[in-house]
Scaffold this motif. Structure first.
Motif, PDB file in Angstrom:
ATOM      1  N   GLN A  17      -7.364  12.177   2.867  1.00 44.20           N
ATOM      2  CA  GLN A  17      -7.756  10.774   2.834  1.00 44.20           C
ATOM      3  C   GLN A  17      -7.070   9.964   3.927  1.00 44.20           C
ATOM      4  O   GLN A  17      -7.518   8.888   4.277  1.00 44.20           O
ATOM      5  CB  GLN A  17      -7.415  10.179   1.464  1.00 44.20           C
ATOM      6  N   GLU A 148      -5.415   3.517  -4.265  1.00 40.68           N
ATOM      7  CA  GLU A 148      -6.772   3.984  -4.593  1.00 40.68           C
ATOM      8  C   GLU A 148      -7.617   4.136  -3.334  1.00 40.68           C
ATOM      9  O   GLU A 148      -8.723   3.618  -3.219  1.00 40.68           O
ATOM     10  CB  GLU A 148      -7.425   3.036  -5.598  1.00 40.68           C
ATOM     11  N   GLY A 150      -9.433   6.330  -2.088  1.00 42.56           N
ATOM     12  CA  GLY A 150     -10.783   6.862  -2.216  1.00 42.56           C
ATOM     13  C   GLY A 150     -11.832   5.779  -2.385  1.00 42.56           C
ATOM     14  O   GLY A 150     -12.973   5.934  -1.954  1.00 42.56           O
ATOM     15  N   ARG A 151     -11.425   4.674  -3.000  1.00 48.00           N
ATOM     16  CA  ARG A 151     -12.353   3.541  -3.178  1.00 48.00           C
ATOM     17  C   ARG A 151     -12.094   2.428  -2.188  1.00 48.00           C
ATOM     18  O   ARG A 151     -12.972   1.626  -1.904  1.00 48.00           O
ATOM     19  CB  ARG A 151     -12.227   2.995  -4.598  1.00 48.00           C
ATOM     20  N   ALA A 152     -10.896   2.353  -1.651  1.00 48.32           N
ATOM     21  CA  ALA A 152     -10.521   1.227  -0.777  1.00 48.32           C
ATOM     22  C   ALA A 152     -11.134   1.321   0.612  1.00 48.32           C
ATOM     23  O   ALA A 152     -11.410   0.300   1.238  1.00 48.32           O
ATOM     24  CB  ALA A 152      -8.999   1.132  -0.669  1.00 48.32           C
ATOM     25  N   SER A 154     -13.883   3.424   3.456  1.00 50.89           N
ATOM     26  CA  SER A 154     -14.986   4.349   3.718  1.00 50.89           C
ATOM     27  C   SER A 154     -14.489   5.460   4.632  1.00 50.89           C
ATOM     28  O   SER A 154     -13.389   5.373   5.187  1.00 50.89           O
ATOM     29  CB  SER A 154     -16.148   3.596   4.365  1.00 50.89           C
ATOM     30  N   SER A 159     -13.243  -1.294   5.163  1.00 57.71           N
ATOM     31  CA  SER A 159     -12.969  -1.767   3.812  1.00 57.71           C
ATOM     32  C   SER A 159     -13.718  -3.063   3.569  1.00 57.71           C
ATOM     33  O   SER A 159     -13.880  -3.874   4.480  1.00 57.71           O
ATOM     34  CB  SER A 159     -11.467  -2.014   3.637  1.00 57.71           C
TER      35      SER A 159
END
Length: 192
Positions: A17, A148, A150-152, A154, A159
């Protein structure tokens, strides 16, 4: 001439990530007109540390170390992107950093840390802060922590979180201030 701030990525894992975080900060740095080359240990394929760059006779270091040393000697600051592995820094990051020493001296560093959870890698950042200082590139007071991830972010490092965009701006403001301050002092001489 723009400030040169290599972005040193720490993770070599598959599906890492950290590449998102590196792309995010590089986009922000370059958006300010700064030069921000990515230093990716996965692409560099550095061996486990046996001899530091300075321990090779002049002209006999592996080509990859010569290239990195040339970049690092020109750098005005460093940005280090670190995950948190077992409350500490990734081994790939430590290995990359440990190959050099004098090339870091008298330059600030800044820590971008991240994790899949809510702590955003700050526990690793505390250990990394001590290591960077020992290497001669003390970190600026601020951290850019990305929880986080993975969600914060792309895949391409964008973001849609306003707080993260704002934090990145302040973080870079601080790093640029330290980079110019230490650049000025280096031109006047260093203690050794």
């Amino acid at each position: 001439m723009p400030l040169l701030m290599p972005v040193i990525l720490g993770s070599v894992r598959s599906e890492r990530q950290g590449l998102k975080a590196a792309r995010f900060i590089i986009r922000h740095l370059e958006g300010r007109g700064l030069e921000a080359p990515l230093v990716d240990p996965l692409e560099l394929k550095l061996p486990l540390l046996d001899r530091m760059y300075k321990e090779f006779p002049k002209g006999e270091a592996p080509a990859v170390l010569e290239r990195l040393a040339a970049i690092f000697r020109k750098a005005d600051a460093f940005v280090v992107v670190s995950a948190e592995y077992n409350h500490s820094i990734p081994p790939g990051l430590s290995n990359t950093l440990d190959h050099f020493l004098e090339e870091y001296f008298w330059r600030p560093s800044a820590i971008v840390c991240y994790s899949g959870g809510r702590f955003g890698g700050v526990r690793a950042a505390m250990q990394l802060r001590a290591m960077l200082c020992e290497l001669g590139m003390p970190s600026i007071p601020s951290l850019l922590s990305i929880p986080e991830i993975g969600r914060a972010l792309s895949e391409d490092g964008h973001s849609d979180l306003p707080w993260l965009e704002k934090s990145a701006g302040r973080f870079i403001d601080e790093l640029v201030w330290y980079a110019y301050a230490l650049q000025r002092q280096r031109t006047e001489g260093t203690p050794y």
